[in-house]
Design a protein around this motif. Structure first.
Motif, PDB file in Angstrom:
ATOM      1  N   UNK B   1       0.975  -1.253  -0.043  1.00 28.92           N
ATOM      2  CA  UNK B   1       0.082  -0.082   0.010  1.00 28.92           C
ATOM      3  C   UNK B   1       0.817   1.284   0.043  1.00 28.92           C
ATOM      4  N   UNK B   2       2.232   1.106  -0.222  1.00 30.33           N
ATOM      5  CA  UNK B   2       3.176   2.202  -0.094  1.00 30.33           C
ATOM      6  C   UNK B   2       2.859   3.194  -1.164  1.00 30.33           C
ATOM      7  N   UNK B   3       2.153   2.604  -2.331  1.00 30.37           N
ATOM      8  CA  UNK B   3       1.727   3.630  -3.494  1.00 30.37           C
ATOM      9  C   UNK B   3       0.388   4.160  -3.445  1.00 30.37           C
ATOM     10  N   UNK B   4      -0.289   3.906  -2.294  1.00 36.05           N
ATOM     11  CA  UNK B   4      -1.487   4.369  -2.360  1.00 36.05           C
ATOM     12  C   UNK B   4      -1.640   5.409  -1.131  1.00 36.05           C
ATOM     13  N   UNK B   5      -2.111   6.763  -1.770  1.00 33.10           N
ATOM     14  CA  UNK B   5      -2.387   7.850  -0.795  1.00 33.10           C
ATOM     15  C   UNK B   5      -4.064   8.250  -0.470  1.00 33.10           C
ATOM     16  N   UNK B   6      -4.318   8.938   0.480  1.00 28.94           N
ATOM     17  CA  UNK B   6      -5.790   9.094   0.560  1.00 28.94           C
ATOM     18  C   UNK B   6      -6.103  10.638   0.969  1.00 28.94           C
ATOM     19  N   UNK B   7      -7.421  10.820   0.317  1.00 25.66           N
ATOM     20  CA  UNK B   7      -8.057  12.026   0.654  1.00 25.66           C
ATOM     21  C   UNK B   7      -9.427  11.826   1.403  1.00 25.66           C
ATOM     22  N   UNK B   8      -9.496  12.650   2.470  1.00 21.78           N
ATOM     23  CA  UNK B   8     -10.842  12.629   3.324  1.00 21.78           C
ATOM     24  C   UNK B   8     -11.494  13.847   2.554  1.00 21.78           C
ATOM     25  N   UNK B   9     -12.668  13.431   2.005  1.00 21.85           N
ATOM     26  CA  UNK B   9     -13.453  14.418   1.581  1.00 21.85           C
ATOM     27  C   UNK B   9     -14.505  14.861   2.481  1.00 21.85           C
ATOM     28  N   UNK B  10     -14.158  15.671   3.313  1.00 17.00           N
ATOM     29  CA  UNK B  10     -15.113  16.232   4.333  1.00 17.00           C
ATOM     30  C   UNK B  10     -16.159  17.288   3.980  1.00 17.00           C
ATOM     31  N   UNK B  11     -17.181  16.771   3.369  1.00 17.81           N
ATOM     32  CA  UNK B  11     -18.247  17.838   2.975  1.00 17.81           C
ATOM     33  C   UNK B  11     -19.688  17.225   3.141  1.00 17.81           C
ATOM     34  N   UNK B  12     -19.869  16.513   4.211  1.00 18.79           N
ATOM     35  CA  UNK B  12     -21.083  15.881   4.552  1.00 18.79           C
ATOM     36  C   UNK B  12     -22.171  16.926   4.635  1.00 18.79           C
TER      37      UNK B  12
END
Lengths: 398, 372
Positions: B1-12
């Motif tokens: 998973x070293x090649x995976x990043x994440x964005x938390x899309x906080x617009x609930x």
């Protein structure tokens, strides 16, 4: 930059009288009060007293302590300037040596102290349960222009011969010091908490080091300073202080917390006791659960009856089980229908179904457990087992 | 998973959460006696080995920043990777109406996305509690040779889904439709608004949409592109609690009184981390009577508590009765007070002898710091 003060916590002792509880860990790593380890108290006192540098001297089985202290995050002691230092014995070009006494442990870390360059050094033991503002003691030390200030508290006269006893004059100056005197002249007992002006301490440690002595503060350094008429003062401490050195006293100190208004308050937001938090959800009490006069840690699941007891994290009490007057360390499982009374049960132990622990009379008079049943860690007590009061049971002698 | 990043899309969407979101975004709502909703999203990522997490900040982000700070509790305080705070597009932090303009927030951070070195990206909201392993979803993504994977959950027909995004998946696993409020046609398949795709695909979507005045990731970025990209659905098998109304908030908190839900949510794929405070264990007095409840550290119980969730530091005095309720941090229930089906926000106090009763479908919510 010169540091005003720093703390040195003596945490190398085994605490052999805690028996199975210190088989794998040093006494300061022993659990207390449902989530703490004993060392949390001196460390939190240091932090709450505004100290930014603390050395923890370890020796006996230090792994649990080292990993517990880590970089000191839990006590806000992960600092760029200062912080917490674990100081086990080390080797130099002439070889290495164990810490041979309390004073020797500090002596062997003179280089560490020289690098830190403090004006004052606070020396304390990692074995005691109490809350104390050391900054008040430092203020008294400075006000008296003292070379050494010793924290003392009043003990009942009958018990005075068990402690290091200080006789003081009306100004608080120490005129006599006697280690466990047969006929005490005072009831002011030393708490093993000292503030020294570092230059003076350094001088006495170096002088004592080559001699054939116990290299002990109480037996050597303090009497020598007193003999030389150095400025030594007592600082009176008022409040709860407990040495939890035996199974009996550890049990009793835990039970003290369960009073409606306990003598020792763990809930004071102004003097928080910091500790490493387990990553666990809040505990759950089931429909069949019943909890009275108790403290319950995170992740516990309670389906049986708990009265007057302390449960560390992740303890499971199954339906129909009864636990009273006991201290259950993290991960204890009490199976269906088991009965546990006046026991200390170490980590990850399973008490089988319908066990009866601590109800049957002891074989003879109580030994040094004082009637408390002690069960060591990782022990599996088979279903239906009966364990008498005062017994000590580990995984090797179930 | 070293090649995976994440964005938390906080617009609930916080429309139906009323007082609970007066001072905080949805992602910062306290949950389960000790957590905030974002803890689940963050913990799932780090437990799956994703250690580069950007957070697109919503409005009223104060409590959120106060909670996550350096990201230490999630091991996200790192020299390399770690936590990145990404501001929303100007004036766009607050979601208005059903469709969020979240693509504008992504676009405002397009340089951040271009500069990252990771090949793949996971996008997740934080208004849903669940314990999910993205490694499995990512393996599925690779196996299917998908360009976009959408994570969904078949929630069954008694699950509250008002205003939710649902979707249809064909027998090959391809996503064939996405729509709001279409649970019947979509067989109760809730789109969890979690996506896996290549970073370049996300950048392409953002560029193409923004250039055409489109601004919603789900509708414009994914739905309109079902024929352009190979879009697959991956079903999450565990529990999910989607918090989008007072009722669903109440329901999902009550769900954790069920041991199966607790096991799933707190342990199934890894532990849930949260900001910790050194609070002493909960203390029970001789008059305490507690059943079927979750009790956090620092609580002091002298009265009766049934079927309830108590956050840390709650005091229930002698003679007081708490039933079917959620009491947040430092709530005080004084002697002989009686409450049933209420949600008390932080520091609320109900004085001696007062009583208050809501309904399961309409629990009473009392805003932070009120004294009754």
């Amino acid at each position: 930059m010169r540091k005003e003060w720093l703390g040195m916590i003596l945490a190398g002792g085994q605490g052999a009288r805690l028996k199975l509880l210190t088989k794998k860990i040093a006494k300061p790593a022993v659990g207390f009060g449902g989530r703490y380890r004993i060392i949390d108290f001196p460390l939190s006192n240091c932090q709450n007293s505004g100290m930014d540098t603390v050395g923890v001297l370890t020796q006996y089985k230090p792994f649990a302590l080292h990993s517990y202290i880590g970089t000191g995050t839990a006590w806000d002691l992960d600092r760029t300037y200062g912080g917490v230092y674990t100081l086990p014995p080390y080797a130099d070009e002439k070889g290495g040596e164990w810490y041979k006494g309390t004073a020797d442990a500090i002596y062997q870390n003179i280089e560490f102290l020289d690098i830190q360059d403090p004006e004052y050094v606070l020396i304390l033991s990692g074995d005691h349960i109490y809350k104390m503002d050391y900054s008040e003691m430092l203020a008294a030390h400075k006000e008296k222009n003292a070379d050494c200030t010793i924290a003392v508290f009043e003990v009942p006269w009958a018990e005075a011969s068990r402690f290091g006893i200080m006789a003081t004059d009306e100004t608080g100056a120490i005129v006599e010091f006697a280690e466990k005197p047969k006929e005490p002249k005072s009831n002011l007992a030393s708490m093993g908490v000292y503030i020294f002006s570092y230059a003076k301490l350094r001088e006495y440690l170096i002088a004592d080091a080559p001699l054939d002595t116990d290299h002990d503060f109480g037996k050597n350094i303090l009497p020598n300073m007193l003999a030389d008429a150095q400025r030594m003062f007592a600082f009176r401490f008022q409040g709860y202080w407990k040495d939890v050195g035996t199974v009996d006293s550890l049990w009793e100190a835990n039970m003290d917390l369960l009073e409606d208004i306990p003598a020792f308050d763990l809930y004071d937001p102004k003097w928080r006791i910091f500790s490493v938090s387990p990553v666990r959800p809040p505990h759950y009490v089931g429909v069949t659960g019943e909890v009275h006069r108790s403290m319950v840690g995170e992740g516990c699941r309670i389906y049986g009856k708990v009265d007057h007891s302390i449960l560390f994290s992740d303890v499971v009490i199954e339906e129909g089980a009864v636990v009273k007057d006991s201290v259950l360390y993290a991960g204890t499982i009490v199976r269906k229908g088991a009965y546990v009374e006046k026991a200390i049960v170490a980590e990850n132990t399973e008490l089988g179904e319908f066990c009866i622990i601590g109800r049957d009379a002891a074989e003879g008079p109580f030994g040094d457990n004082g009637g408390v049943v002690l069960i060591g860690e990782d022990t599996k007590i088979p279903a239906g087992t009966r364990i008498r009061k005062d017994a000590t049971v580990g995984k090797d002698n179930v | 998973m070293k090649n995976v990043m994440a964005i938390l899309n906080l617009n609930e969407n916080e429309e139906n959460l009323y007082e609970l979101t007066k001072h905080r975004p949805v992602s910062a709502i306290p949950f389960g006696g000790r957590y905030r909703l974002i803890d689940f999203a963050l913990s799932n990522l780090v437990n799956s080995g994703i250690i580069n997490v950007g957070i697109l900040m919503p409005e009223k982000f104060g409590p959120l920043i106060d909670h996550i700070r350096s990201g230490k509790e999630w091991d996200l305080d790192r020299q390399q990777d770690g936590l990145f705070i990404l501001p929303a597009a100007d004036g766009n932090a607050k979601r208005r109406g059903q469709l969020s303009k979240d693509l504008e927030n992504f676009h405002a951070n397009i340089n951040y996305l271009r500069n990252c070195r990771h090949e793949y990206i996971v996008i997740s909201p934080a208004g849903t509690v669940c314990n999910i392993n993205y490694k499995k979803a990512f393996m599925y993504h690779l196996e299917k040779d998908a360009e976009i994977t959408v994570i969904y959950k078949n929630v069954g027909n008694d699950y509250p889904l008002e205003g939710a995004l649902t979707m249809a998946v064909d027998e090959r696993g391809r996503v064939t439709d996405m729509a709001y409020n279409a649970r019947e046609t979509h067989n109760d398949c809730l789109a969890m608004e979690m996506y896996i795709m290549k970073r370049t695909v996300l950048i392409e979507i953002i560029d193409n949409c923004i250039a055409r005045g489109q601004n919603n990731l789900a509708m414009d970025g994914i739905l309109r592109n079902l024929d352009t990209y190979r879009v697959y659905g991956y079903e999450h098998e565990g529990y999910i609690g989607r918090v989008d109304s007072v009722y669903s908030y109440y329901k999902h908190n009550m769900d954790i009184l069920n041991p199966e839900v607790r096991n799933d949510l707190y342990f199934s794929n890894g532990l849930i981390y949260t900001k910790t405070r050194s609070e002493a264990p909960a203390k029970y007095s001789s008059s305490a009577k507690v059943i079927n409840s979750v009790i956090a550290n620092g609580c002091h119980i002298e009265g009766t508590v049934e079927n309830s969730v108590l956050f840390r530091g709650v005091h229930v005095a002698r003679g007081a009765v708490v039933r079917n309720s959620i009491l947040m941090q430092k709530v005080r229930v004084e002697e002989n007070a009686y409450i049933d089906r209420v949600i008390f926000d932080k520091n609320v106090q109900i004085t001696s002898g007062r009583s208050m009763k809501g309904e399961t479908t309409m629990p009473i919510v009392i805003e932070k710091n009120y004294i009754i």
